[in-house]
Scaffold this active site. Structure first.
Site, PDB file in Angstrom:
ATOM      1  N   LYS A 134       0.838  -1.202   0.000  1.00  0.00           N
ATOM      2  CA  LYS A 134       0.000   0.000   0.000  1.00  0.00           C
ATOM      3  C   LYS A 134       0.877   1.258   0.000  1.00  0.00           C
ATOM      4  CE  LYS A 134      -3.591   2.711   0.396  1.00  0.00           C
ATOM      5  NZ  LYS A 134      -4.562   2.667   1.489  1.00  0.00           N
TER       6      LYS A 134
ATOM      7  N   LYS B  94      -0.628  12.074   4.814  1.00  0.00           N
ATOM      8  CA  LYS B  94      -0.235  11.107   5.833  1.00  0.00           C
ATOM      9  C   LYS B  94       0.399   9.874   5.205  1.00  0.00           C
ATOM     10  CE  LYS B  94      -2.650   7.840   6.829  1.00  0.00           C
ATOM     11  NZ  LYS B  94      -3.628   6.767   7.098  1.00  0.00           N
TER      12      LYS B  94
END
Length: 329
Positions: free
Chosen positions: A198, A267
């Site tokens: 990811k 983030k």
């Protein structure tokens, strides 16, 4: 013990009835912690898939109430979610929230028992999920590391890509639950590798987005039509999937309702920087990308779709990419 398995929806056991199949689905109890922009629609898919579901809330009760309206049960703490469930799913903001929710006071670890399963779908670091897995292994709890890609639209439609790290046999047992949320479920290695895959995806998505905005802005300043650029480049070597998913419906429309919030992508890119520092690996382009996202966030775009970071560069170039509807195709 197989806490995850259920017969696919609409398929009864041999000699059984649909009612019996529904009863078996109800027998698998799923906990869901983290009802944010992604978690809430993912949890709704689990409830609609026929699983008895338990949840809780932290600051805002409204998403839990909405899930309860679909048939879920609300309990007071993550520990109570774990006690009530065979399998617990977490979709949390980042490392700190993952550690607190699992390992903190009244956290999941306090309610999990041997044979139960945690499926962590948070976009966090591999280090954090491995720490959680090591702690839960001590009490006989198994962990799958399963972040997702596909945004809020994929979460709502149940079409997410799910990148799963962990034991392959455990993944097979838990596929029926995961299939309520995703259509592409890929085993990528041991616990932690889901987070790694990811992370790489987000690094590339963010970088592709920004170079797309910067390059189109330059082209427009040099006299090119943005619709023409789009039509040519989508069939040329400069193409990336980001061109299709963020150029016509966002940048060319001047539309920045999320989607996927800019601050969440900020983030995610910073997760890559943290991991790179830990590994002593240079990430020159990702470092620049992180600075652009930080600047766009500081400029007030943090709650907009992450494509607003590309628009931030377009604005700096004093260009516009907006075109008439009939020129976008």
């Amino acid at each position: 013990m197989n806490p995850c398995a259920r017969r696919p929806e609409g398929v009864a056991a041999a000699g059984g009835s649909q009612k019996g199949a529904d009863s078996r689905r109800k027998a698998v109890k799923v906990g869901f912690v983290g009802l944010g922009a992604m978690g809430a629609p993912m949890a709704a898919r689990v409830v609609k898939g026929g699983f008895e579901t338990f949840t809780t809330f932290h600051r805002r009760r409204e998403p839990a109430d909405a899930l309860a309206a679909l048939g879920a049960s609300i309990v007071a703490t993550p520990a109570e979610v774990a006690r009530a469930s065979d399998l617990v799913i977490t979709v949390l903001p980042a490392d700190a929230e993952l550690r607190q929710t699992v390992l903190g006071a009244n956290g999941l670890r306090d309610g999990l028992a041997p044979g139960k399963v945690l499926v962590d779908m948070t976009t966090a670091t591999a280090m954090a999920v491995r720490e959680v897995e090591e702690s839960l292994r001590e009490v006989g709890v198994r962990v799958l590391d399963a972040p997702v890609s596909g945004g809020t639209t994929g979460a709502e439609q149940g079409t997410l890509t799910i990148m799963v790290g962990g034991d392959a046999d455990l993944l097979d047992q838990c596929r029926p639950v995961l299939e309520t949320m995703g259509t592409r479920i890929v085993h990528v290695g041991p616990v932690g590798q889901g987070k790694v895959v990811k992370m790489v995806n987000q690094m590339m998505a963010a970088t592709n987005l920004l170079i797309m905005g910067e390059a189109f802005a330059l082209g427009v300043r040099c006299g090119a039509d943005p619709a023409t650029l789009y039509r040519v480049i989508k069939d040329s070597s400069g193409y990336s999937r980001m061109l299709d998913v963020r150029m016509p419906d966002f940048l060319m429309k001047g539309f920045f309702e999320p989607g996927f919030k800019l601050d969440l992508m900020k983030k995610d890119v910073n997760i890559a920087l943290d991991s790179a520092r830990a590994m002593g690996t240079p990430v020159l382009l990702a470092s620049t990308v992180a600075q652009v996202f930080a600047a766009a966030s500081a400029a007030g775009k943090g709650d907009a779709d992450f494509s607003a970071a590309a628009q931030f560069l377009v604005d700096m170039a004093q260009a516009t990419l907006q075109v008439e509807k009939d020129k976008r195709s």
